[in-house]
Write an enzyme that holds these catalytic residues in place. Sequence first.
Site, PDB file in Angstrom:
ATOM      1  N   HIS A 153       1.069   5.333   1.209  1.00 40.89           N
ATOM      2  CA  HIS A 153       0.568   6.368   2.116  1.00 40.89           C
ATOM      3  C   HIS A 153       0.515   7.706   1.383  1.00 40.89           C
ATOM      4  O   HIS A 153       1.482   8.086   0.709  1.00 40.89           O
ATOM      5  CB  HIS A 153       1.507   6.522   3.314  1.00 40.89           C
ATOM      6  CG  HIS A 153       1.560   5.319   4.200  1.00 40.89           C
ATOM      7  ND1 HIS A 153       0.815   5.203   5.356  1.00 40.89           N
ATOM      8  CD2 HIS A 153       2.273   4.168   4.108  1.00 40.89           C
ATOM      9  CE1 HIS A 153       1.078   4.046   5.934  1.00 40.89           C
ATOM     10  NE2 HIS A 153       1.957   3.399   5.199  1.00 40.89           N
ATOM     11  N   HIS A 192       0.842  -1.202   0.000  1.00 35.58           N
ATOM     12  CA  HIS A 192       0.000   0.000   0.000  1.00 35.58           C
ATOM     13  C   HIS A 192       0.866   1.237   0.000  1.00 35.58           C
ATOM     14  O   HIS A 192       2.021   1.197   0.411  1.00 35.58           O
ATOM     15  CB  HIS A 192      -0.927   0.006   1.217  1.00 35.58           C
ATOM     16  CG  HIS A 192      -0.192  -0.131   2.520  1.00 35.58           C
ATOM     17  ND1 HIS A 192       0.229  -1.351   3.007  1.00 35.58           N
ATOM     18  CD2 HIS A 192       0.237   0.798   3.409  1.00 35.58           C
ATOM     19  CE1 HIS A 192       0.858  -1.176   4.154  1.00 35.58           C
ATOM     20  NE2 HIS A 192       0.891   0.122   4.419  1.00 35.58           N
TER      21      HIS A 192
HETATM   22  P1  5GP Z   1       2.359   0.300   7.217  1.00 35.53           P
HETATM   23  O1  5GP Z   1       3.068   0.608   8.517  1.00 35.53           O
HETATM   24  O2  5GP Z   1       2.140  -1.183   7.035  1.00 35.53           O
HETATM   25  O3  5GP Z   1       3.008   0.954   6.038  1.00 35.53           O
HETATM   26  O4  5GP Z   1       0.964   1.011   7.324  1.00 35.53           O
HETATM   27  C1  5GP Z   1      -0.225   0.377   7.689  1.00 35.53           C
HETATM   28  C2  5GP Z   1      -1.266   1.464   7.870  1.00 35.53           C
HETATM   29  O5  5GP Z   1      -2.534   0.866   7.888  1.00 35.53           O
HETATM   30  C3  5GP Z   1      -1.107   2.237   9.178  1.00 35.53           C
HETATM   31  O6  5GP Z   1      -0.895   3.610   8.901  1.00 35.53           O
HETATM   32  C4  5GP Z   1      -2.421   1.968   9.917  1.00 35.53           C
HETATM   33  O7  5GP Z   1      -2.899   3.100  10.604  1.00 35.53           O
HETATM   34  C5  5GP Z   1      -3.349   1.551   8.796  1.00 35.53           C
HETATM   35  N1  5GP Z   1      -4.378   0.604   9.221  1.00 35.53           N
HETATM   36  C6  5GP Z   1      -4.180  -0.566   9.908  1.00 35.53           C
HETATM   37  N2  5GP Z   1      -5.357  -1.194  10.099  1.00 35.53           N
HETATM   38  C7  5GP Z   1      -6.306  -0.425   9.503  1.00 35.53           C
HETATM   39  C8  5GP Z   1      -7.723  -0.568   9.366  1.00 35.53           C
HETATM   40  O8  5GP Z   1      -8.352  -1.530   9.830  1.00 35.53           O
HETATM   41  N3  5GP Z   1      -8.386   0.407   8.696  1.00 35.53           N
HETATM   42  C9  5GP Z   1      -7.721   1.486   8.157  1.00 35.53           C
HETATM   43  N4  5GP Z   1      -8.474   2.402   7.504  1.00 35.53           N
HETATM   44  N5  5GP Z   1      -6.379   1.659   8.270  1.00 35.53           N
HETATM   45  C10 5GP Z   1      -5.691   0.710   8.934  1.00 35.53           C
END
Ligand code: 5GP
Length: 139
Positions: A103, A101
Amino acid sequence: MSQSDCIFCKIIRGEIPCAQLYADDHVISFMDIGPVKRGHALVVPREHHATVFDMPAELGAHVMGAAQRVGRAIMAATGAEGLNIFQNNFAAAGQVVFHVHWHLIPRFSDDGLELWSQGQYGSMDEMLALAEAIRERMD
Ligand code: 5GP
Ligand code: ZN
């Protein structure tokens, strides 16, 4: 391709709710539940791939198209002066959800967020040697 226990696959399948911003055949975008800044959103390919290294590069074009459209709208809605687009691969880089994903984080010049502090190489030779090592490993 989807995974039964993946939180983003569950969102994509509609099994858990999200504040959706955009969806097409290849990607969806929704608000991040733990925003770094208000308006922080995610762009997520529908297919389950753990990291950017696992996904077909062609999918990146769809991700970028969505990131441009959603990013412009986030900036317009929040009045942001800038927008960071980035993504994390593997736990050491801060990845928590292992479904690739991107950001989208709206930014203001005075928002106080320090994303990284830069260092320097011990010498120009050190940097050149590392560049050579990287080039040698390119497939
Ligand atoms: P990563 O650290 O893997 O790059 O980012 C994962 C992101 O997913 C985090 O910013 C976290 O806040 C978001 N996230 C995790 N679980 C959920 C969820 O159930 N719903 C939404 N909308 N965001 C989520
Ligand atoms: Zn998934």
